[in-house]
Design an enzyme around this catalytic site. Sequence first.
Site, mmCIF file in Angstrom:
data_model
loop_
_atom_site.group_PDB
_atom_site.id
_atom_site.type_symbol
_atom_site.label_atom_id
_atom_site.label_comp_id
_atom_site.label_asym_id
_atom_site.label_seq_id
_atom_site.Cartn_x
_atom_site.Cartn_y
_atom_site.Cartn_z
ATOM 1 N N HIS A 14 0.763 -1.122 0.017
ATOM 2 C CA HIS A 14 -0.056 -0.055 -0.063
ATOM 3 C C HIS A 14 0.867 1.233 0.034
ATOM 4 O O HIS A 14 0.627 1.997 -0.877
ATOM 5 C CB HIS A 14 -0.884 0.114 1.264
ATOM 6 C CG HIS A 14 -2.062 -1.008 1.580
ATOM 7 N ND1 HIS A 14 -2.153 -1.844 2.549
ATOM 8 C CD2 HIS A 14 -2.907 -1.337 0.612
ATOM 9 C CE1 HIS A 14 -3.081 -2.452 2.372
ATOM 10 N NE2 HIS A 14 -3.688 -2.350 1.113
ATOM 11 N N LYS B 166 -17.781 -6.260 8.291
ATOM 12 C CA LYS B 166 -16.346 -6.971 8.206
ATOM 13 C C LYS B 166 -15.647 -6.581 9.651
ATOM 14 O O LYS B 166 -15.415 -5.565 9.701
ATOM 15 C CB LYS B 166 -15.758 -6.659 7.173
ATOM 16 C CG LYS B 166 -14.854 -7.755 6.164
ATOM 17 C CD LYS B 166 -14.256 -7.204 5.122
ATOM 18 C CE LYS B 166 -13.431 -8.071 4.535
ATOM 19 N NZ LYS B 166 -12.462 -7.355 3.260
ATOM 20 N N ARG C 162 -1.974 -5.691 -8.323
ATOM 21 C CA ARG C 162 -0.673 -6.837 -8.092
ATOM 22 C C ARG C 162 -0.540 -7.739 -9.281
ATOM 23 O O ARG C 162 0.562 -8.190 -9.491
ATOM 24 C CB ARG C 162 -0.939 -7.409 -6.852
ATOM 25 C CG ARG C 162 -0.827 -6.521 -5.676
ATOM 26 C CD ARG C 162 -1.410 -7.117 -4.588
ATOM 27 N NE ARG C 162 -3.041 -7.520 -4.687
ATOM 28 C CZ ARG C 162 -3.746 -7.811 -3.680
ATOM 29 N NH1 ARG C 162 -3.335 -8.017 -2.420
ATOM 30 N NH2 ARG C 162 -5.132 -7.990 -3.808
ATOM 31 N N SER D 73 -2.859 -7.755 2.792
ATOM 32 C CA SER D 73 -2.842 -7.768 4.430
ATOM 33 C C SER D 73 -3.824 -8.866 4.996
ATOM 34 O O SER D 73 -3.372 -9.380 5.957
ATOM 35 C CB SER D 73 -4.196 -6.655 4.734
ATOM 36 O OG SER D 73 -3.688 -5.315 4.218
HETATM 37 O O1 PNS Z 1 -8.505 -2.898 0.303
HETATM 38 P P1 PNS Z 1 -9.877 -3.343 -0.265
HETATM 39 O O2 PNS Z 1 -10.594 -4.098 0.675
HETATM 40 O O3 PNS Z 1 -9.159 -4.061 -1.498
HETATM 41 O O4 PNS Z 1 -10.418 -2.089 -0.837
HETATM 42 C C1 PNS Z 1 -11.625 -2.095 -1.604
HETATM 43 C C2 PNS Z 1 -12.503 -0.742 -1.511
HETATM 44 C C3 PNS Z 1 -12.615 -0.528 -0.417
HETATM 45 C C4 PNS Z 1 -11.522 0.073 -2.476
HETATM 46 C C5 PNS Z 1 -13.730 -0.970 -2.221
HETATM 47 O O5 PNS Z 1 -14.445 -1.916 -1.811
HETATM 48 C C6 PNS Z 1 -14.543 0.212 -2.103
HETATM 49 O O6 PNS Z 1 -14.270 1.200 -3.011
HETATM 50 N N1 PNS Z 1 -15.601 0.400 -1.266
HETATM 51 C C7 PNS Z 1 -16.330 1.537 -0.983
HETATM 52 C C8 PNS Z 1 -17.654 1.309 -1.251
HETATM 53 C C9 PNS Z 1 -18.152 1.380 -2.771
HETATM 54 O O7 PNS Z 1 -17.843 2.603 -3.225
HETATM 55 N N2 PNS Z 1 -18.458 0.201 -3.270
HETATM 56 C C10 PNS Z 1 -18.947 0.230 -4.685
HETATM 57 C C11 PNS Z 1 -17.484 -0.086 -5.421
HETATM 58 S S1 PNS Z 1 -18.096 -0.129 -7.474
#
Ligand code: PNS
Length: 163
Positions: free
Chosen positions: A17, A41, A90, A127
């Site tokens: 990150h 979560k 990644r 993570s």
């Molecule tokens: O670190 P992660 O868990 O891979 O991150 C995923 C994250 C938090 C970037 C994604 O789940 C997100 O943007 N969540 C916010 C809610 C949202 O906007 N959801 C619709 C996505 S199209």
Amino acid sequence: MRRAVCPGSFDPITNGHLDIIERASKLYDVVHVVVAINPNKQGMFTTEERIGLIEEVTAPLGNVVVESHHGLLVDFCRERGIPAIIKGLRAVSDFDYELQMAQMNNGLTGVETLFVPTSPTYSFLSSTLVKEVAAYGGDVSHLLPPTVHDRLVERIAERRAAQ
Ligand code: PNS
């Protein structure tokens, strides 16, 4: 003022990150690191703890703001007039889901997503894996900033003692 968002769960922030945030911080005037709150979560760290760790390890960059957000990421961007989301990729396996989210987010508000290829050093890093390896006593010290590593080891010990 050119601004971008680096979103994620950051439970906890890893060197992978940090690599992406550092690179984004060279491209933009201000980088907003957004800890997305997911009430479904249960994490290893609270949102406040995640924010504190990110603030500590990104402080030397000088142009990173750390915030949390509950709800759609596009709403965070729209409320602040931020036009771009930066995501690390990644491996090809990340691409399908990231593409779907990028297209959905663009369709919702027009926000753009820019993908940065993760450093090969961290292409296997997540993570979730770090927490699993650390919980079984594996050495993950090279995968996390030292302060984050210390907090993770402490948290695992606290949880073990509470069992
Ligand atoms: O670190 P992660 O868990 O891979 O991150 C995923 C994250 C938090 C970037 C994604 O789940 C997100 O943007 N969540 C916010 C809610 C949202 O906007 N959801 C619709 C996505 S199209």
